[in-house]
Design a protein around this motif. Structure first.
Motif, short mmCIF file in Angstrom:
data_model
loop_
_atom_site.label_atom_id
_atom_site.label_comp_id
_atom_site.label_asym_id
_atom_site.label_seq_id
_atom_site.Cartn_x
_atom_site.Cartn_y
_atom_site.Cartn_z
N LEU A 1 -29.43 -23.74 -1.57
CA LEU A 1 -28.79 -22.76 -2.44
C LEU A 1 -29.55 -21.44 -2.45
O LEU A 1 -28.96 -20.37 -2.62
N THR A 2 -30.87 -21.48 -2.25
CA THR A 2 -31.64 -20.25 -2.14
C THR A 2 -31.30 -19.52 -0.85
O THR A 2 -31.20 -18.29 -0.82
N LEU A 3 -31.10 -20.28 0.23
CA LEU A 3 -30.65 -19.69 1.49
C LEU A 3 -29.28 -19.04 1.30
O LEU A 3 -29.04 -17.91 1.78
N ALA A 4 -28.38 -19.72 0.57
CA ALA A 4 -27.05 -19.16 0.31
C ALA A 4 -27.13 -17.92 -0.56
O ALA A 4 -26.41 -16.94 -0.34
N ALA A 5 -28.02 -17.92 -1.56
CA ALA A 5 -28.17 -16.76 -2.43
C ALA A 5 -28.67 -15.55 -1.66
O ALA A 5 -28.23 -14.41 -1.88
N THR A 6 -29.59 -15.78 -0.72
CA THR A 6 -30.11 -14.70 0.11
C THR A 6 -29.00 -14.14 1.00
O THR A 6 -28.88 -12.91 1.18
N ALA A 7 -28.19 -15.02 1.57
CA ALA A 7 -27.07 -14.58 2.40
C ALA A 7 -26.04 -13.82 1.57
O ALA A 7 -25.44 -12.84 2.04
N TYR A 8 -25.83 -14.25 0.34
CA TYR A 8 -24.90 -13.56 -0.57
C TYR A 8 -25.38 -12.13 -0.80
O TYR A 8 -24.60 -11.17 -0.73
N LEU A 9 -26.68 -11.97 -1.06
CA LEU A 9 -27.23 -10.63 -1.26
C LEU A 9 -27.15 -9.80 0.02
O LEU A 9 -26.91 -8.59 -0.04
N ALA A 10 -27.37 -10.44 1.16
CA ALA A 10 -27.32 -9.71 2.43
C ALA A 10 -25.97 -9.05 2.64
O ALA A 10 -25.87 -7.95 3.20
N ALA A 11 -24.92 -9.70 2.15
CA ALA A 11 -23.57 -9.15 2.31
C ALA A 11 -23.17 -8.22 1.17
O ALA A 11 -22.51 -7.21 1.39
N GLU A 12 -23.59 -8.56 -0.05
CA GLU A 12 -23.10 -7.83 -1.22
C GLU A 12 -24.05 -6.74 -1.70
O GLU A 12 -23.62 -5.72 -2.23
N ASP A 13 -25.34 -6.95 -1.56
CA ASP A 13 -26.32 -6.00 -2.07
C ASP A 13 -27.57 -6.07 -1.20
O ASP A 13 -28.63 -6.55 -1.63
N PRO A 14 -27.50 -5.59 0.05
CA PRO A 14 -28.61 -5.75 0.99
C PRO A 14 -29.92 -5.11 0.52
O PRO A 14 -31.00 -5.56 0.91
N ASP A 15 -29.85 -4.08 -0.31
CA ASP A 15 -31.07 -3.44 -0.79
C ASP A 15 -31.88 -4.33 -1.73
O ASP A 15 -33.05 -4.05 -2.00
#
Length: 422
Positions: free
Chosen positions: A183-197
């Motif tokens: 789920l941490t991997l998924a959260a990081t991927a979510y940020l990469a797409a939605e809020d990369p900064d």
């Protein structure tokens, strides 16, 4: 009401056992019986002491017991635990070291929500504090959360992690231990797409089931054998009247503890008997090896039913993370979106919970990440606990993780504080 009655019955059995222990200790410690030369009463008191402590710890949240840390100036600095983000199902806490300049390494330690409190990572936190600013996800016991707070499943857990990462900012290094790794991997991927900064600089996954089918264990076999309907019937109950979460559907910590104990029943029985003998002889102490281990091991927490069931169904059975088809709030989470965050996996060669192969599977999913930002480590002879809190962590893995953090820090400014509001 059927399941609520079952929950209360378990709590009644626990309370009765605690009372029996306290009663036996009181009777065996009565001054008049000390005149009897037979050691029977001393053994009764010892049995009562160990029994009372055992059953009392099952509902007590352990303290972190990290009071000071030695800084570079050679002095002990006071450590306090402060809540920096508060949520109904879990807080983001910081171990504030007073009087010490902020460390450039900023670490978010994602604790498991798998039946034990975040204090399971006490030794991990203590080992990182001299060199890092440490933040930890402190998940709450579901029995203490009113039904009015709503649900909490794997998607909510992922969004909590997203909020915590956004709050801490991009100069953060995330370490996920065991259960939260997918789920941490998924959260990081979510940020990469939605809020990369807001992405962290690095992500270290320790002994997590990214792909449960990569290497079978008793845990994955159980997930395959039992249907979701069967699991719901045998594992889910309603919180009883004693707690604020009355009526909430949960996977009770006491039920999970019973299954844990049954897996190694002979070993636990032997440890209990040996501790009774040590207490009888006056050789035991409040913080001896037995008590330190069991005070933590026996302290269990309830998980929300929806989190437990969705974890089994979506992470283990349907392997949504492993197949890269996981969705959060209706949005597809593409692991390949991670292109800048350095990722390291750590596995134990003797891990019988998350076997070698399950965690390193994350690297194959990171098709958008250059190989130069990928790393892995297999620790010889290490079991599950050892890779994040035992000798293997202290002597080998911790230095490797700190080197990985330094190699991917992007020259952080010493003392920089980057906190966001959410």
């Amino acid at each position: 009401m059927k399941y609520m009655a079952t929950y209360d019955l378990m709590e009644t059995a626990r309370t009765t056992s605690q009372w029996l222990g306290a009663t036996a200790q009181a009777i065996g410690s009565y001054p008049a019986v000390s005149m009897v030369p037979n050691p029977f009463f001393r053994m009764v008191a010892a049995w009562g002491e160990v029994t009372e402590r055992t059953f009392a710890r099952m509902i007590a949240k352990p303290d972190w017991n990290i009071n000071t840390v030695v800084a570079g100036d050679g002095r002990d600095h006071i450590v306090s635990v402060e809540k920096v983000v508060q949520r109904p199902f879990g807080d983001l806490i910081q171990f504030q070291v007073h009087g010490r300049p902020p460390k450039p390494r900023r670490v978010l330690l994602v604790a498991p929500m798998s039946g034990h409190y975040a204090t399971l990572l006490r030794s991990t936190v203590a080992s990182l504090l001299p060199d890092c600013e440490v933040f930890v996800t402190d998940w709450h016991n579901a029995r203490d959360i009113p039904v009015s707070a709503g649900k909490f499943d794997v998607e909510d857990y992922t969004l909590y992690l997203v909020d915590f990462m956004r709050f801490l900012g991009p100069d953060t290094h995330v370490i996920a231990v065991c259960q939260p790794a997918p789920l941490t991997l998924a959260a990081t991927a979510y940020l990469a797409a939605e809020d990369p900064d807001a992405q962290p600089r690095s992500l270290t996954l320790i002994g997590g089931p990214i792909d449960p089918d990569a290497a079978k264990t008793d845990v994955t076999d159980f997930g395959r054998r039992v249907t979701m309907g069967q699991l719901e019937q045998i594992a889910i109950q309603r919180v009883g009247f004693k707690y604020a979460g009355v009526g909430r559907l949960v996977y009770p910590g006491l039920l999970q503890l019973a299954s844990f104990m049954s897996m190694n029943g002979d070993r636990h029985s032997r440890a209990f008997s040996e501790q009774v003998l040590r207490v009888t002889k006056g050789e035991a102490s409040d913080h001896d090896k037995h008590n330190r281990f069991y005070d933590e091991y026996l302290a269990v927490m309830d998980m929300t039913a929806e989190f437990y069931l969705s974890t089994v169904e979506r992470v283990f059975k349907r392997r949504e993370i492993a197949r890269n088809v996981f969705k959060v709030a209706g949005r597809q989470v593409d692991i390949a979106s991670i292109t800048d965050v350095a990722v390291k996996t750590v596995e134990g060669a003797n891990d019988d919970i998350s076997a070698p192969g399950q965690c390193i599977a994350a690297l194959d999913l990171l098709t958008g990440l250059p190989d130069s930002k990928k790393a892995s480590h297999l620790e010889p002879g290490a079991g599950h606990y050892g890779i994040f809190a035992g000798k293997s962590w202290r002597n080998n893995i911790r230095p490797l993780v700190l080197d990985f953090i330094d190699a991917n820090s992007g020259a952080p400014q010493p003392g920089r504080v980057h906190l966001r509001t959410v």
